[in-house]
Design a protein around this motif. Structure first.
Motif, mmCIF file in Angstrom:
data_model
loop_
_atom_site.group_PDB
_atom_site.id
_atom_site.type_symbol
_atom_site.label_atom_id
_atom_site.label_comp_id
_atom_site.label_asym_id
_atom_site.label_seq_id
_atom_site.Cartn_x
_atom_site.Cartn_y
_atom_site.Cartn_z
ATOM 1 N N TRP A 117 0.826 -1.207 0.000
ATOM 2 C CA TRP A 117 0.000 0.000 0.000
ATOM 3 C C TRP A 117 0.867 1.267 0.000
ATOM 4 O O TRP A 117 0.529 2.268 0.626
ATOM 5 C CB TRP A 117 -0.958 0.025 1.187
ATOM 6 C CG TRP A 117 -1.916 -1.119 1.251
ATOM 7 C CD1 TRP A 117 -1.877 -2.164 2.124
ATOM 8 C CD2 TRP A 117 -3.074 -1.332 0.427
ATOM 9 N NE1 TRP A 117 -2.928 -3.027 1.886
ATOM 10 C CE2 TRP A 117 -3.681 -2.536 0.858
ATOM 11 C CE3 TRP A 117 -3.659 -0.618 -0.618
ATOM 12 C CZ2 TRP A 117 -4.831 -3.051 0.261
ATOM 13 C CZ3 TRP A 117 -4.803 -1.129 -1.219
ATOM 14 C CH2 TRP A 117 -5.375 -2.319 -0.773
ATOM 15 N N ARG A 142 -5.028 -4.597 6.727
ATOM 16 C CA ARG A 142 -4.214 -3.373 6.853
ATOM 17 C C ARG A 142 -4.702 -2.305 5.881
ATOM 18 O O ARG A 142 -4.723 -1.117 6.205
ATOM 19 C CB ARG A 142 -2.734 -3.707 6.608
ATOM 20 C CG ARG A 142 -2.087 -4.480 7.750
ATOM 21 C CD ARG A 142 -0.584 -4.623 7.560
ATOM 22 N NE ARG A 142 -0.243 -5.497 6.459
ATOM 23 C CZ ARG A 142 -0.019 -6.809 6.558
ATOM 24 N NH1 ARG A 142 -0.108 -7.408 7.743
ATOM 25 N NH2 ARG A 142 0.298 -7.537 5.500
ATOM 26 N N LYS A 146 -6.091 1.426 6.824
ATOM 27 C CA LYS A 146 -5.520 2.626 6.188
ATOM 28 C C LYS A 146 -6.624 3.520 5.624
ATOM 29 O O LYS A 146 -6.538 4.752 5.698
ATOM 30 C CB LYS A 146 -4.554 2.203 5.078
ATOM 31 C CG LYS A 146 -3.786 3.350 4.417
ATOM 32 C CD LYS A 146 -2.723 2.776 3.473
ATOM 33 C CE LYS A 146 -1.879 3.882 2.851
ATOM 34 N NZ LYS A 146 -2.615 4.599 1.794
ATOM 35 N N GLN A 147 -7.677 2.912 5.097
ATOM 36 C CA GLN A 147 -8.755 3.675 4.483
ATOM 37 C C GLN A 147 -9.737 4.257 5.493
ATOM 38 O O GLN A 147 -10.512 5.156 5.154
ATOM 39 C CB GLN A 147 -9.524 2.792 3.498
ATOM 40 C CG GLN A 147 -8.724 2.380 2.276
ATOM 41 C CD GLN A 147 -9.498 1.434 1.376
ATOM 42 O OE1 GLN A 147 -10.572 0.948 1.729
ATOM 43 N NE2 GLN A 147 -8.954 1.163 0.209
ATOM 44 N N SER A 149 -8.985 5.237 8.980
ATOM 45 C CA SER A 149 -8.338 5.709 10.207
ATOM 46 C C SER A 149 -8.285 7.222 10.348
ATOM 47 O O SER A 149 -7.831 7.722 11.384
ATOM 48 C CB SER A 149 -6.899 5.164 10.284
ATOM 49 O OG SER A 149 -6.901 3.765 10.368
ATOM 50 N N ALA A 167 -0.201 1.259 8.959
ATOM 51 C CA ALA A 167 -1.296 1.549 8.034
ATOM 52 C C ALA A 167 -2.216 2.623 8.606
ATOM 53 O O ALA A 167 -2.688 3.504 7.879
ATOM 54 C CB ALA A 167 -2.079 0.274 7.738
ATOM 55 N N ALA A 170 -0.569 5.985 8.324
ATOM 56 C CA ALA A 170 -0.620 6.433 6.932
ATOM 57 C C ALA A 170 -2.018 6.888 6.548
ATOM 58 O O ALA A 170 -2.176 7.721 5.639
ATOM 59 C CB ALA A 170 -0.169 5.315 6.006
ATOM 60 N N GLY A 171 -3.029 6.358 7.230
ATOM 61 C CA GLY A 171 -4.403 6.729 6.943
ATOM 62 C C GLY A 171 -4.858 7.986 7.645
ATOM 63 O O GLY A 171 -6.028 8.376 7.512
#
Length: 338
Positions: A117, A142, A146-147, A149, A167, A170-171
């Motif tokens: 990702w 994960r 990430k999508q 959070s 993840a 990063a989100g």
């Protein structure tokens, strides 16, 4: 052409569309051959960035067969991947690092970097532990984290090398706490964080699960009969918007026993209490002998009895590089909206 080589070629062909998608997403870590479902029980072939990791769990793979598999994969991917072979069919495979079949090149055993990702992860074909540093069947989970959070506080339980925490960061998570008992696991998690300096800082908490989660949930820590508890970090009660629970199959400490087969509830209850109202609890069970329907019913019943009923429950399956002929993959993941 051998039966094994035919099975591998078929597996690579079946993954063509998936691999194109993964590469476009910035992912070069995935399973290329899932032997138990693709014609060679006990054999797995995984790509971790520049490395090809072949592992046998039932019987040692002959050298000639191993080199043929390596050549087929490299040709199919058009990548000169560094080969590492771990024979885990023997009882002492955790500590035996000899290479009677194939000695990996020095470059293959160096600290390498894989991607998932768009994030960087530490890759080691051999390390103090036994399993790879990134469990590939959890990639979809994960990705979901990430999508989903953005702006949320995240608690990553049994964090291992903190892939879920990475993840979440990063989100756009507002805070990420990675909790694991093993200092070596968290050390790799910190390496992963350093490999991605653009991400916000995460918290790394080394503690026994039961000692930590019961404090976070506002529950007392009770000693076992005639047993003095070891020292442990003192924590204040705290709830999180998103809690990720991915325990090992079995583990025992002075504070409690992790047993996914017989007592998932003792893990689940404090995790539910640590999840904020309106939050999300993602829970996993990786035991093949546990049926998804039975476990899902157990989880929902436990939440109801605890006064934390589930508003919505979503099943998240591993990606197509982990095929399951009966539709019942060993790794089961539930996304619970509370």
């Amino acid at each position: 052409m051998s039966t094994l080589n035919q099975a591998l070629r078929a597996a690579l062909l079946n993954r063509q569309a998936l691999l194109n998608e993964l590469h476009s997403q910035g992912t070069d870590c995935y399973r290329l051959f899932h032997g138990s479902q693709e014609g060679a029980g006990g054999l797995t072939i995984d790509r971790y960035g520049p490395q090809l990791l072949v592992q046998s769990f039932h019987a040692q793979l002959p050298r000639e067969a191993l080199l043929e598999l390596h050549a087929i994969v490299c040709a199919a991917l058009d990548q000169p991947l560094l080969l590492v072979y771990n024979d885990r069919s023997q009882g002492n495979s955790r500590i035996d690092r000899s290479d009677p079949i194939y000695s990996a090149e020095a470059a293959a055993l160096e600290d390498l970097i894989g991607h998932e990702w768009g994030l960087k992860y530490r890759v080691r074909g051999r390390h103090v532990g036994q399993d790879p540093l990134l469990f590939l069947d959890l990639r979809n989970a994960r990705g979901w984290v990430k999508q989903h959070s953005q702006g949320k506080s995240v608690l990553n339980l049994f964090a291992y090398t903190c892939g879920v925490g990475l993840a979440a960061a990063a989100g756009g998570a507002s805070a990420v706490c990675n909790l694991d008992f093993a200092e070596s696991n968290l050390a790799v998690g910190q390496e992963n964080a350093q490999l991605n300096p653009q991400l916000p800082a995460m918290e790394f908490l080394q503690a026994d699960y039961f000692a930590a989660i019961r404090q976070l949930a506002g529950l007392p820590i009770l000693p076992r009969r005639r047993q003095t508890l070891p020292s442990y970090p003192r924590l204040q009660p705290r709830q999180f918007d998103l809690v990720f629970l991915d325990p090992p199959a079995w583990a025992k400490s002075a504070f409690g026993t992790v047993d996914l087969l017989r007592d998932y509830q003792s893990l689940l209850k404090p995790a539910l209490l640590t999840t904020a109202e309106g939050g999300v609890l993602i829970c996993c069970n990786n035991l093949a002998k546990v049926a998804l329907t039975d476990w899902r019913e157990q989880v929902l019943r436990c939440a109801e009895k605890l006064g934390r009923p589930v508003r919505d429950c979503q099943v998240l399956s591993p990606a197509a590089d982990f095929p399951s002929l009966d539709g019942q993959p060993p790794l089961k993941t539930l996304i619970l909206q509370l």
